[in-house]
Structure formats: C-alpha cells, structure tokens
Design an enzyme around this catalytic site. Structure first.
Site, PDB file in Angstrom:
ATOM      1  N   PHE A 137       0.855  -1.191   0.000  1.00  0.00           N
ATOM      2  CA  PHE A 137       0.000   0.000   0.000  1.00  0.00           C
ATOM      3  C   PHE A 137       0.885   1.233   0.000  1.00  0.00           C
ATOM      4  O   PHE A 137       1.701   1.422   0.895  1.00  0.00           O
ATOM      5  CB  PHE A 137      -0.940   0.048   1.211  1.00  0.00           C
ATOM      6  CG  PHE A 137      -1.852   1.241   1.160  1.00  0.00           C
ATOM      7  CD1 PHE A 137      -2.984   1.225   0.354  1.00  0.00           C
ATOM      8  CD2 PHE A 137      -1.547   2.401   1.858  1.00  0.00           C
ATOM      9  CE1 PHE A 137      -3.809   2.353   0.266  1.00  0.00           C
ATOM     10  CE2 PHE A 137      -2.371   3.524   1.774  1.00  0.00           C
ATOM     11  CZ  PHE A 137      -3.502   3.492   0.980  1.00  0.00           C
ATOM     12  N   ASP A 222       9.141   2.747   1.750  1.00  0.00           N
ATOM     13  CA  ASP A 222       7.988   3.503   2.208  1.00  0.00           C
ATOM     14  C   ASP A 222       7.844   3.257   3.712  1.00  0.00           C
ATOM     15  O   ASP A 222       7.339   2.222   4.147  1.00  0.00           O
ATOM     16  CB  ASP A 222       6.748   3.041   1.437  1.00  0.00           C
ATOM     17  CG  ASP A 222       5.470   3.739   1.900  1.00  0.00           C
ATOM     18  OD1 ASP A 222       5.473   4.354   2.980  1.00  0.00           O
ATOM     19  OD2 ASP A 222       4.462   3.635   1.179  1.00  0.00           O
ATOM     20  N   LYS A 251       2.744   9.649   8.185  1.00  0.00           N
ATOM     21  CA  LYS A 251       1.860   9.423   9.329  1.00  0.00           C
ATOM     22  C   LYS A 251       2.323  10.050  10.654  1.00  0.00           C
ATOM     23  O   LYS A 251       1.857  11.098  11.025  1.00  0.00           O
ATOM     24  CB  LYS A 251       1.574   7.932   9.479  1.00  0.00           C
ATOM     25  CG  LYS A 251       0.715   7.421   8.308  1.00  0.00           C
ATOM     26  CD  LYS A 251       0.068   6.098   8.580  1.00  0.00           C
ATOM     27  CE  LYS A 251      -1.099   5.831   7.649  1.00  0.00           C
ATOM     28  NZ  LYS A 251      -0.764   5.242   6.354  1.00  0.00           N
TER      29      LYS A 251
HETATM   30  C1  LIG Z   1      -1.017   5.452   4.961  1.00  0.00           C
HETATM   31  C2  LIG Z   1       0.042   5.016   4.016  1.00  0.00           C
HETATM   32  C3  LIG Z   1       0.301   5.704   2.810  1.00  0.00           C
HETATM   33  C4  LIG Z   1      -0.581   6.831   2.339  1.00  0.00           C
HETATM   34  O1  LIG Z   1      -0.492   7.945   3.139  1.00  0.00           O
HETATM   35  P1  LIG Z   1      -1.576   9.113   2.974  1.00  0.00           P
HETATM   36  O2  LIG Z   1      -1.091  10.172   3.911  1.00  0.00           O
HETATM   37  O3  LIG Z   1      -2.898   8.545   3.344  1.00  0.00           O
HETATM   38  O4  LIG Z   1      -1.537   9.540   1.564  1.00  0.00           O
HETATM   39  C5  LIG Z   1       1.356   5.285   2.042  1.00  0.00           C
HETATM   40  N1  LIG Z   1       2.125   4.262   2.408  1.00  0.00           N
HETATM   41  C6  LIG Z   1       1.920   3.570   3.541  1.00  0.00           C
HETATM   42  C7  LIG Z   1       2.825   2.446   3.900  1.00  0.00           C
HETATM   43  C8  LIG Z   1       0.865   3.920   4.374  1.00  0.00           C
HETATM   44  O5  LIG Z   1       0.629   3.210   5.485  1.00  0.00           O
END
Ligand SMILES: *Cc1c(COP(=O)(O)O)cnc(C)c1O
Length: 396
Positions: A137, A222, A251
């Site tokens: 994700f 990420d 986050k």
């Molecule tokens: C939440 C998340 C995203 C997306 O972040 P947003 O601020 O909602 O755009 C991307 N990568 C990972 C691993 C995430 O947990």
C-alpha cells in the site's frame, strides 16, 4: 446532537468511508472522548499517526507560538522551522536531503518521480520501471496507486500508470528475476501495514539492497506507517541493517498534522533541480514547527526505546492470548505495530471493542491492527487484553 452530526455527515460528505458510529470530541494521551462523554483507549492513534498521543503540550505550544508568527509563505522563501525539521531528519537518518509535502501518497509520488528523473538525467529514459510488492500500500493518488499491489484498491481506476510490476513480498528470487536494466527502482514497505502487518523474513531487505546495488536500481522504502519509532527503531529498516536510497515518511511525523517527507541520498536527490517538483503547502512553517516539536519530543522522551520495550510486552500478552483462543491464527508485527490474524472476520470484534471503549481496526478483513500511541502504558495494554479475552471467550 451526536445523531445529527452522523446523519448530516452521511448526507453531505463523500461516501468514501464506512465510519464507525462515534463522534470524537477530544483526547488526552491515549484516551479519546466522544460527544456523549464516553472514554475510549486509543489503540489505533489515527492509523499509526498520533505517536505522542492526543493533546501533547509540546505540540500545542509549538503550534500556538508559530500560529502567532507565520503560517505560510510558500517555498519561494526560506523559513526556520522547515530547515530545523529537515536538519533533525538528516541527522537521524541515512539521507542527505529532504523534500517536504503533505501526505504519504505525495511523498511516494515524489519518490517515484525522483527515481525516474534520476535515470532520465543520465540519458536512460527507458529505465523507468518500478518493481513493487503484491499486497503493498503506497497511497491513493494515481502514481502511488499504480505502485499499490492490491486489486481491490485499484479496481475502477484502471488504467493506472504504465511501468509498475509486482512480485510477492519476501521472495528475493522472484524479485531477482524481474530487476533488469529497465528498472529504475524497487519500492517496498519494510513491514507491510495495510497488507496485514507482514514482517520481512530475516535477510530479505538485505537481499533487496544487494540486488539493487548489483543491478544499479534505486531502493525506495515507504516508511510512512513504520517510521518515527513505531516499530521500536526510529525507522524500521534499522532492524535489518539496511539503508535505502530513498525513504518516504508521513503518518507519525506530524502526530496528526498533515505532513509527508521524501528523504534521499545526495546522488539521487540531485536529480530534483529547481522546478523539477514542487508543492504549495509542503514544509510550511506552521506544520513544520509542529512536526519539529513532535520529533524533539520523540527524542527527548526516548519514545523509540519505549516503543521497543512496551511493544515487546504487548507482543507477549498477545501471544498469551493466542495460547488461550483457537480463534486466533497468528500474532504479527514489531514494536507498537502489531496484528492479530483471526480465523474469522475481524469487524465484529472491532465493533465489540469499540462498544467496550477500545479503538482498534482491522486490515485485510481478518487481521486486527494495533498501532497505539508510543506513550501507551502496560496498564492500558492489560485492559485491552482483558477486553479481547472476554470478547473471544463469549461474544460474536
Ligand atoms: C497510509 C500510508 C500511505 C498513504 O499515506 P496518505 O497520507 O494517506 O496519503 C502510504 N504508504 C503507507 C505504507 C501507508 O501506510
């Protein structure tokens, strides 16, 4: 009042979420209160966002002070909070440069663009493919969606961007078979969060790193969900003794303030010259002043070590719970990013927890996710375990 708020929301807000029937009004530490005054212990922290918990005085003070001085001037100028936050991140990571934006998806967009530009600048315009992971994700924008290996999230939005391929997570051989000289980067999460709290096998991230080095591809990690101490290290890749070329954060960097960051080593970062990429709000003084207070608090209160310690306790308690309940299939995760894989749907258990005053959530249908503030106490963990114990013994 509460009912009116919910009914109005259902009438006027985009229908992109099925929300839980609760209207939150305030928080303090790991406790949330709804509009009826009912208290909840927050084991989700806004999806791994509020690492310091709610209403932290250091963040309040920094925001109040900065709000009285300057909210925004654009990135055509320098401001001190942005530079100070950047310095903190550089000092605590492998990176040489940082690009600030507003969300995780945007940080990943920046990473994808940087990887392509890096090779394009060297005359290798054909080297634009990105290998990402199944069940990954990376966000909801078209670029980050294109890197997201979950059919249910991409459905209805195809065609996504060209140039993304997927291999199974934890399969270094499958990756090796795909990384050729058309590939600019391998992009992955050091622990798959939305994918179900899936940890890397020992040596997997090191194998990815080696492969990227051998084939000349960039490694993008990420750390949007795993970063800022959540897993018991400041960044989850530190567990594996591996450093990426590019890392994305969001986050818990802002504890609830909208901020994302893309960090890179000098060699890669150099591909973003003036005008190559931009954002109006990224790194704006009000948000970076708040985030600076967040990171200084994480450091000052030693919350990364705390997450490791309390996370180990939490993991042990979850393992005990698994020993008592055949309905639990597995316990997963690291630090304070933990999951409980069930042999049944998780939603009824999430609802039963909410009823009893505990906020958790569920990913992939059957995995309960726990991502509490890093300041969560053992007493609060014990209370959640008792709650789960009771629910799993009697209900649903
Ligand atoms: C939440 C998340 C995203 C997306 O972040 P947003 O601020 O909602 O755009 C991307 N990568 C990972 C691993 C995430 O947990």
């Amino acid at each position: 009042m509460t009912q009116v708020t919910i009914e109005t929301a259902e009438k006027i807000l985009a229908t992109t979420y099925s929300r839980m029937p609760v209207v939150f009004e305030k928080g303090q530490g790991a406790t949330l209160w709804d509009t009826a005054g009912k208290a909840y212990t927050d084991f989700l922290a806004g999806i791994a966002v509020c690492g310091l918990g709610h209403a932290h005085p250091a963040v309040q003070a920094a925001l109040a002070e900065q709000a009285g001085k300057l909210l925004h001037v654009s990135n055509l100028f320098y401001t001190r909070p942005q530079v100070a936050l950047g310095q903190w991140l550089i000092r605590h990571s492998f990176a040489d440069r940082v690009f600030f934006c507003n969300s995780g998806a945007e940080a990943n967009e920046a990473a994808i663009k940087l990887a392509r530009k890096y090779f394009s600048d060297q005359g290798a315009q054909d080297r634009y493919r990105i290998i990402a992971m199944e069940q990954s994700f990376h966000g909801r924008t078209m670029g980050s969606l294109s890197a997201t290996g979950q059919a249910k999230i991409r459905k209805g939005f195809e065609p996504v961007l060209e140039g993304f391929d997927f291999v199974p997570f934890n399969d270094a051989e499958a990756l090796a078979a795909r990384v050729d000289d058309s590939v600019c980067a391998v992009m992955l999460e050091p622990i798959q969060g939305e994918g179900g709290i899936v940890c890397p096998d020992p040596g997997y991230l090191a194998a990815v790193r080696r492969l990227c080095d051998e084939r000349g591809a960039l490694m993008i990690l990420d750390e949007v969900q795993t970063g800022m101490g959540r897993t018991g290290k400041l960044f989850a890749h530190e567990h594996e003794g591996v450093t990426p070329d590019i890392m994305t954060l969001a986050k818990s960097l802002g504890n609830g303030l909208p901020i994302g960051a893309m960090l890179a080593r000098e060699a890669a970062a150099g591909a973003f010259g003036p005008g190559a990429h931009a954002t109006t709000f990224g790194g704006t003084p009000i948000i970076t002043a708040g985030a600076l207070a967040v990171v200084q608090t994480i450091e000052g209160e030693d919350l990364v070590a705390r997450a490791a310690r309390i996370g180990a306790y939490f993991l042990e308690r979850l393992q005990e719970l698994k020993g008592r309940h055949a309905r639990i299939e597995a316990v997963r995760g690291r630090g304070l990013l933990l999951g409980l894989k069930l042999k049944e749907e998780g939603a009824p258990i999430v609802n039963a927890c909410l009823e009893r005053g505990f906020v958790i959530n569920c990913v992939q249908g059957d995995i309960l996710r726990f991502a509490p503030p890093l300041i969560i106490s053992t007493r609060e963990i014990d209370a959640l375990i008792d709650c789960l114990d009771a629910i799993l013994s009697t209900e649903v």
